[in-house]
Each structure stands twice: as C-alpha cells, then as structure tokens.
Design a protein around this motif. Structure first.
Motif, PDB file in Angstrom:
ATOM      1  N   ASP A 133      -6.462   5.565   1.300  1.00 58.95           N
ATOM      2  CA  ASP A 133      -6.512   5.553   2.758  1.00 58.95           C
ATOM      3  C   ASP A 133      -7.422   4.407   3.191  1.00 58.95           C
ATOM      4  O   ASP A 133      -8.649   4.496   3.040  1.00 58.95           O
ATOM      5  N   PRO A 134      -6.861   3.341   3.743  1.00 56.16           N
ATOM      6  CA  PRO A 134      -7.695   2.168   4.031  1.00 56.16           C
ATOM      7  C   PRO A 134      -8.704   2.424   5.145  1.00 56.16           C
ATOM      8  O   PRO A 134      -9.700   1.712   5.247  1.00 56.16           O
ATOM      9  N   ASN A 135      -8.445   3.489   5.938  1.00 59.69           N
ATOM     10  CA  ASN A 135      -9.400   3.805   7.015  1.00 59.69           C
ATOM     11  C   ASN A 135     -10.712   4.356   6.459  1.00 59.69           C
ATOM     12  O   ASN A 135     -11.720   4.371   7.159  1.00 59.69           O
TER      13      ASN A 135
ATOM     14  N   SER B 282       1.510   5.448   0.074  1.00 59.41           N
ATOM     15  CA  SER B 282       0.890   6.592   0.748  1.00 59.41           C
ATOM     16  C   SER B 282       0.522   7.750  -0.192  1.00 59.41           C
ATOM     17  O   SER B 282      -0.157   8.672   0.213  1.00 59.41           O
TER      18      SER B 282
ATOM     19  N   GLU C 226      -4.426  -0.918   9.409  1.00 58.34           N
ATOM     20  CA  GLU C 226      -5.554  -1.351   8.580  1.00 58.34           C
ATOM     21  C   GLU C 226      -5.063  -2.258   7.453  1.00 58.34           C
ATOM     22  O   GLU C 226      -5.700  -3.257   7.109  1.00 58.34           O
ATOM     23  N   ALA C 227      -3.906  -1.892   6.892  1.00 63.49           N
ATOM     24  CA  ALA C 227      -3.345  -2.692   5.793  1.00 63.49           C
ATOM     25  C   ALA C 227      -3.078  -4.122   6.244  1.00 63.49           C
ATOM     26  O   ALA C 227      -3.303  -5.084   5.515  1.00 63.49           O
TER      27      ALA C 227
ATOM     28  N   ALA D 290      -3.049   8.264  -1.039  1.00 60.34           N
ATOM     29  CA  ALA D 290      -3.764   8.203   0.241  1.00 60.34           C
ATOM     30  C   ALA D 290      -3.592   9.495   1.032  1.00 60.34           C
ATOM     31  O   ALA D 290      -4.497   9.935   1.734  1.00 60.34           O
TER      32      ALA D 290
ATOM     33  N   LEU E 129       4.091  -1.405   3.644  1.00 61.28           N
ATOM     34  CA  LEU E 129       3.678  -0.002   3.567  1.00 61.28           C
ATOM     35  C   LEU E 129       4.792   0.780   2.879  1.00 61.28           C
ATOM     36  O   LEU E 129       5.954   0.700   3.286  1.00 61.28           O
TER      37      LEU E 129
ATOM     38  N   SER F   2      -1.409   4.260  11.134  1.00 59.82           N
ATOM     39  CA  SER F   2      -2.838   3.901  11.015  1.00 59.82           C
ATOM     40  C   SER F   2      -3.101   3.205   9.677  1.00 59.82           C
ATOM     41  O   SER F   2      -3.887   2.273   9.593  1.00 59.82           O
ATOM     42  N   PHE F   3      -2.406   3.636   8.626  1.00 60.95           N
ATOM     43  CA  PHE F   3      -2.512   2.923   7.335  1.00 60.95           C
ATOM     44  C   PHE F   3      -2.021   1.482   7.508  1.00 60.95           C
ATOM     45  O   PHE F   3      -2.626   0.539   7.021  1.00 60.95           O
TER      46      PHE F   3
ATOM     47  N   LYS G  59      -0.304   8.833  11.184  1.00 62.03           N
ATOM     48  CA  LYS G  59      -1.148   8.524  10.027  1.00 62.03           C
ATOM     49  C   LYS G  59      -0.621   7.287   9.290  1.00 62.03           C
ATOM     50  O   LYS G  59      -1.376   6.388   8.927  1.00 62.03           O
TER      51      LYS G  59
ATOM     52  N   ILE H  27       0.874  -1.175   0.000  1.00 62.82           N
ATOM     53  CA  ILE H  27       0.000   0.000   0.000  1.00 62.82           C
ATOM     54  C   ILE H  27       0.909   1.221   0.000  1.00 62.82           C
ATOM     55  O   ILE H  27       1.867   1.299   0.767  1.00 62.82           O
TER      56      ILE H  27
END
Ligand code: GLA
Length: 725
Positions: free
Chosen positions: A601-603, A336, A355-356, A339, A364, A351-352, A348, A334
C-alpha cells in the motif's frame, strides 16, 4: 551444423560449443557415441564397442556369436522389453497386450530450420539460418509404430532441441505407455545431479547429489510442473563448479506431469531421460494416428553451471519468449494483492494509483477479488463478471480513473478453476475435472475446470473476451492455485482416461494461445500460487512468471539463485513488498534482479521510504537493459554460503556491470573481498560511486574490498562499473 558420414554411418550434430554424435550401428540400431565439448572429427566407433560381461545381456537374434547387446550399448532412444534393461524412452503396448518395443533406423532427412510441433509450445527460430534439423526415421516392425526423432542444433549457442513423434502405420491400435522427449547415454557416472526442489513459498531451491547406481530423478504428478520439482536438471562433472567443468542442462518445454531420471548401470554409464511422466499416462493410437512429444532442450557448456545458465538465458530470450514484450520495455507495476488482499474497492485502488503515479510507476494491477461475489477465497471462480458492490459502475469507471492518472491497468484471472460456490458450477456441475463414483477432493475451496473440453474452453474464453475486449486492459495475471486430483474427463471413453493429464495441459495451451493471439498487446504474467508453474511451456505464452508468493528478500535469494540456473532475469516476477523487517533498500536490490515492481500500500510508506522508492524507480530504468539483456554471473551462491550472497550482470559487450551483494547475516570473518567475473581483462572500469578505476583483470583476480560495506544482517550494496575508454 549437421553432417552425415555415409560410409561410417555417423551423424554429427554441432552447436557453437558442443558435438553430439549418433551412429547407425549393426542391425540398424541407433547408438549415441558422444555428447560433450565440440570436437572436429568422428573417429568414435570404438566407443560403441561395449564389453558384455555375461549371458544376462541378451543379443540380437542375428548376432550368432553373441558379440553385442542393447543392454550395454549407449542407446540413442531406448526401448522396453527387447534386451535393454535400463530405463526405456519408448514403450508401446501392442494389440497383443505386451510391451516389447524395438525401433530401428530406416532413413533420415537434414535441413535448415526447425519443425513446427504446434500446438505444443517449443523453441522457435527468428530465421532458418539460426538452426539445422535432423529427422531420423525408425520403425518398430511388429506394431508399425514409426518413431521420428527430431534434433535441432542452434548454431550460435550450445543448445539443441529434441522431440519424438510416433505414428501408428500398422493396422491395429496400440497404446503408447512411455514416450520421453530425450534420452542421453553418457559413458561415465562421475557427475552430480542438480535439480530444483521446493514447495509453495520456497520454490526452486538448488539440490545437488552424487549419481549412484540405480535410478534417481524428479517428477511431477500434480497436473502442473509444480512448486516441488521443476522440469529442469543438470549433470555437472565431479570436477566441475560454477565456472569450470562439463555441465549438461535438460529442460522440458512442458507444464504438466514430467519426469527427469538418470540411471547408472553396472558399466558405470549414465542414461538420462526427460519427458512426460509415464505414470498416469498412456496414449491410444488408432491406425493412422500420431502423437507428438513435448520438446526437451539440452545445453552443454564446458564452463560449468554458469556457462550453462548463460546459454539457457540467451536461448530463451531469443528463441522462446515471444510477442510485443520480447523487446518492449515492461511496465513497472504495483499489484494490489499484498497491499489489500480481497479488501478493496474503487476508491482504494484509485488511491493506490494516485500514489503510484507520484512514485513513478506505470501500471496498477488489480489482483484476486474483483469478480462474482468474491470477498475471500471460498467462491466465484468461473464467474468472470465484475462485482459492482466493490467496483460501483463497473470496470470502465475504475479503468478510466486509473488511465486518467496516466497509469495502465492490469487484471487477475484464474481461468482453469471453478468454485463449487459459483454460478458456473451451479449451471455445469459436470464441467470440473472428476471421475465417476468419487467425490472430488477440495483445495483452497476450489475444483479444477476440465479445460481438455472444448465447450469449457469456449465458455471461459468468451467470458474473458467480453471483459478484455471491452476495456483498456494492458496486463493479465493468469493464476492456477491448486493441483489436480481425481483426474479424468467426462467426455473421454475409459480407454482414453489416461490421456487426461496431457489433454488438460494442451487445453491450457490452446486457451493461452487464443488469448495471446486475440490480444497481442496484453502483457501476460503466469502464476501458480507463486511459482508453481514456472516452466518454459508457460514462458512461451507469457514473458514473465510470478516467481514466488514469498517476497521476503532474504528468502528470495535462494529462490532466485535456483531459478536462475535455467531461466533469465527478465522472466522472474519480483516485487518489493511490505513482507519483512528487512529494509526497503535490500528489498529493492533483490527485486531488481527480476521484472521489478511493487506489492504494497503506497499510502503507508513514510516520506523517506517514498524517496527511496523514487530512487529505486530511477535505478530500475537505469539498469533495465543491463539486467534484462546482460549476462548473469553468480558470484556467491546462498547454496554454499549462509552469510553472503552476490551476483553480477555484465552487458554483452562487457562495457558495464552491476554487482549486488547481500549480507544474509553478519559473517564470521571481517574480511570480504569479492572477485568479479565475466569482464574484459584488458578493459578498464570506473566504479561509479567513488570514481576509482580498475582493470577488468584486477577486478576478476584481486577483487573489490567490501569488508566494511553494509555488512549487517539484511543489508546490501550495489556497485556499478562502466568502461573507461
Ligand atoms: C496466488 C498468487 C498471488 C495472488 C493470489 C490471489 O496465491 O500467487 O500472487 O494472486 O493467488 O488469490
């Protein structure tokens, strides 16, 4: 296989599917007798009997009866100024100031294996039995320019590699003004020229034109292979298409200024040259010095463009892509950028990552914005130390937290760039590419670093080393976000300023070589504002390249179809993003064609979108081998159809296939029968979705009925078949 018939003075170079025949003609000229489908014999001499229509085609001084002329002969490697008025592959400006060039055969050598042309990137062999090489030696008597023509034929594919080395064996300096890597003379102009044009966010769209008299072709003068044209071209016989006809593919393993041009002459023949763009280029050779051209890859298939592409794909997977990730599974990442752009901090990113991890990703990647004082694109390129305001405690803290979640970590660099607003520029204002007495043009608020200079390379490498050696970094994205103007280097004397563009790209290759050798476990992904340097030179160092900044799945179709003409699926960086209104299902289906990953942004995903993403992650693993190692069949190309688009991957043993169809917009017709390709006629295949069983013959001749399946704008469907034993 390469043979030489002493009596007839004919070389025959065979691949699995093609033959290429060269004759040592009168007065030791080299002429090309044939290139095409494999043939068993060499009774081709009559093909070099070319009608000379008038006195306007000059003859060799020893040809007192004026019987032949280099102006009409199919010259193997054409020279300027000595009677061949078509495009020249070699032009040398001698110490007397003229560019008359005339090379003649002096000898040859044949061997198993392939020459090493490093530090240029080139195809490599896994063992010497994979290929045979012919070196033909020639000399230009007046200048002492010794040109060695290299030909390597691959025994298991329809591919060959060509390059040229010129050495000054005379006693006066000269300038090479043109040195193409390949010249091919075909005795017909009944072809379409297919090239890949584009721009930023619209790279490598297919363009096809009928050959016409005169010169037509493509080039880059940007200091990069560019978004606008790719160093790839194909000639397709006028009766050819995706599946049938003669298809010749030409690809230059080079990331700088290139040219591929075809000239059709009054005989109705076609000469196609591939190599470094001679505009803004010349190379000074003192006695004893030599220059090596980049390598051109030539592919022939009698199975149309599809056959040609599959040869390129197999060849590049086997003989171009290197390192750990040639075979090892690539991490699902994933990124950024889309995102968060520049707006991120440790919290932040973590947090990615959290969730990832939940969604099943492996890595990441922290994109642009982590270094210097960079919060937008106006500064800090060249200052490759962490911005602790964004990442308190530094990279170690962030990476530890990401790793603790079970994710790998990747980072973004733009090593060949410098912001005028940077500590590096303030310390070394002369390190950027520039020429005397002119102000530099600016693009994205940045200049280009002069990586033709060793001191500059050393500084950038050391800065990267201090980060990459200190932290656990598994991936680097190498970007290049502008092209080169005011091209020149402060260290070169005036007579060598025209060498700059080539020296620049060689500097880039040296940096990449050093980086990949020092950190062999790092996965390197190239990028240049998306796919502005998507070429085989870059693929030699990085097994994948970000295909385009355009992540809209519908727009990606023409980009990925075009790119696939030459480059395999596993090289195409493709992510699911938040980019457009098209649903996540189609975004996933289109990104699955490439390396696959996410850039959002996976959130912000809803619960049902998260379920879909988890499903896609499973599919990524399930189809990984098939897509990365299988054969691609383009079924419906968006170049021809503005409603539907479909492609298929078939495993090498033809035991499974994955078909994807996308509805670009609702069709005029209600009937949609899709015929598959590349299966075994005699095998039976089960559709995983409904258990129905069909013969390969039926699937390819009658097809499958998709009339009522996901046929609204932007919808798509995958169908997976496995062999029933
Ligand atoms: C280029 C790349 C993007 C992103 C940005 C960062 O445009 O293509 O993916 O990395 O740079 O500035």
């Amino acid at each position: 296989m390469i043979t030489f018939n002493e009596e007839q003075k004919i070389f025959k170079l065979d691949t699995k599917t093609s033959s290429y025949v060269i004759e040592i003609f009168k007065e030791n000229y080299l002429v090309n007798l044939y290139y095409g489908k494999k043939i068993p014999d060499i009774n081709l001499k009559k093909l070099s009997e070319r009608y000379r229509s008038a006195s306007f085609s000059p003859c060799n001084p020893n040809d007192k009866n004026e019987e032949y002329s280099v102006d009409v002969l199919p010259m193997e490697y054409s020279c300027s100024g000595s009677g061949d008025f078509r495009i020249a592959a070699l032009s040398i400006k001698n110490a007397d100031g003229n560019t008359v060039t005339d090379i003649r055969y002096t000898g040859h050598r044949m061997y198993k294996g392939k020459p090493d042309i490093s530090p240029l990137p080139s195809l490599y062999l896994n063992n010497d039995n994979e290929a045979d090489t012919l070196e033909i030696y020639t000399i230009d008597r007046v200048t002492g320019a010794k040109a060695t023509l290299y030909y390597t034929v691959f025994n298991e594919t329809g591919a060959m590699a060509k390059s040229v080395r010129v050495e000054n064996t005379g006693n006066r300096a000269f300038e090479i003004e043109k040195i193409y890597s390949s010249c091919v003379d075909l005795p017909s102009m009944d072809y379409d020229l297919i090239t890949l044009y584009g721009r930023h966010v619209k790279e490598r769209c297919r363009e096809q034109r009928r050959l016409a008299h005169g010169i037509q072709g493509i080039q880059s003068l940007r200091g990069a292979s560019s978004h606008n044209q790719n160093p790839f071209a194909a000639l397709l016989s006028s009766d050819g298409n995706e599946d049938t006809g003669d298809a010749y593919g030409f690809n230059l393993i080079y990331s700088g200024n290139f040219e591929i041009s075809a000239e059709c002459d009054y005989q109705g023949s076609t000469r196609l040259i591939t190599g470094i763009n001679p505009a803004d280029f010349s190379w000074h050779l003192e006695p004893g010095e030599a220059f090596q051209s980049p390598e051109a890859v030539l592919v022939y298939s009698d199975k149309g463009l599809g056959g040609m592409s599959r040869i390129f794909h197999r060849l590049y997977l086997n003989n171009l892509i290197r390192g750990k990730y040639k075979t090892e599974k690539r991490p699902l990442l994933i990124n950024s950028w889309e995102a968060a752009y520049f707006d991120f901090d440790t919290e932040k990113l973590v947090s990615f990552a959290k969730e990832a991890k939940e969604l099943g990703f492996d890595m990441l990647v922290m994109d642009d914005g982590w270094f210097g004082v960079r919060n937008d694109d106006t500064n800090s390129l060249g200052d490759w130390y962490v911005n602790e305001k964004k990442l308190p405690g530094g990279l170690g803290v962030l990476i530890d937290r990401v790793n603790a979640l079970g994710l790998k970590f990747g980072i973004w660099y733009e090593p060949e760039m410098i912001s005028p607003d940077s500590d590096l520029f303030r310390a070394h204002p002369d390190w950027c590419v520039h020429v005397k007495n002119r102000e530099n043009s600016i693009a994205r608020h940045q200049y280009v670093l002069d990586v033709s200079r060793e001191d500059v390379r050393e500084n950038i490498f050391n800065q990267m080393y201090s980060v990459l050696s200190k932290y656990k970094i598994d991936y680097v994205k190498w970007d290049f976000n502008r092209n080169i103007s005011e091209a020149g280097s402060a260290l070169l004397p005036p007579e060598r300023q025209q060498e700059f563009f080539h020296r620049f790209i060689m500097g880039t290759y040296q940096l990449m070589d050093r980086l990949t050798k020092t950190f062999p476990d790092i996965l390197l992904e190239n990028c240049s504002g998306g796919g502005g340097r998507f070429d085989p030179g870059m693929l030699y160092y990085s097994p994948q390249i970000w295909t385009s900044d355009n992540t809209d799945p519908i727009e990606r179709l023409s980009i990925q179809f075009g790119t696939s003409l030459c480059y395999p699926a596993s090289t195409m960086g493709a992510h699911v993003s938040d980019s457009s209104r098209t649903g996540y299902e189609t975004k996933g289906n289109v990104a699955l064609w490439g390396t696959f990953g996410y850039e959002l942004d996976p959130n912000k995903l809803t619960d049902s979108e998260k379920d879909l993403v988890k499903q896609q992650v499973k599919e990524y693993h399930k189809y990984y081998e098939l897509i990365h190692c299988g054969d691609l069949y383009r079924l419906i190309d968006p170049y021809f159809d503005s409603y539907k688009c479909a492609w298929e991957f078939v495993s090498p043993d033809k035991s499974e296939c994955l078909v994807t169809s996308v509805t670009i917009r609702r069709s005029l017709y209600t009937l949609y029968i899709l015929k598959l390709k590349g299966l075994d006629h005699d095998k039976y295949y089960k559709n995983e979705a409904d258990g129905e069983i069909y013969s390969g013959a039926l699937l390819m001749s009658a097809g499958i009925n998709l009339s009522d399946v996901k046929n609204l704008d932007g919808e798509s469907v995958k169908i997976y078949f496995t062999e029933v034993k």
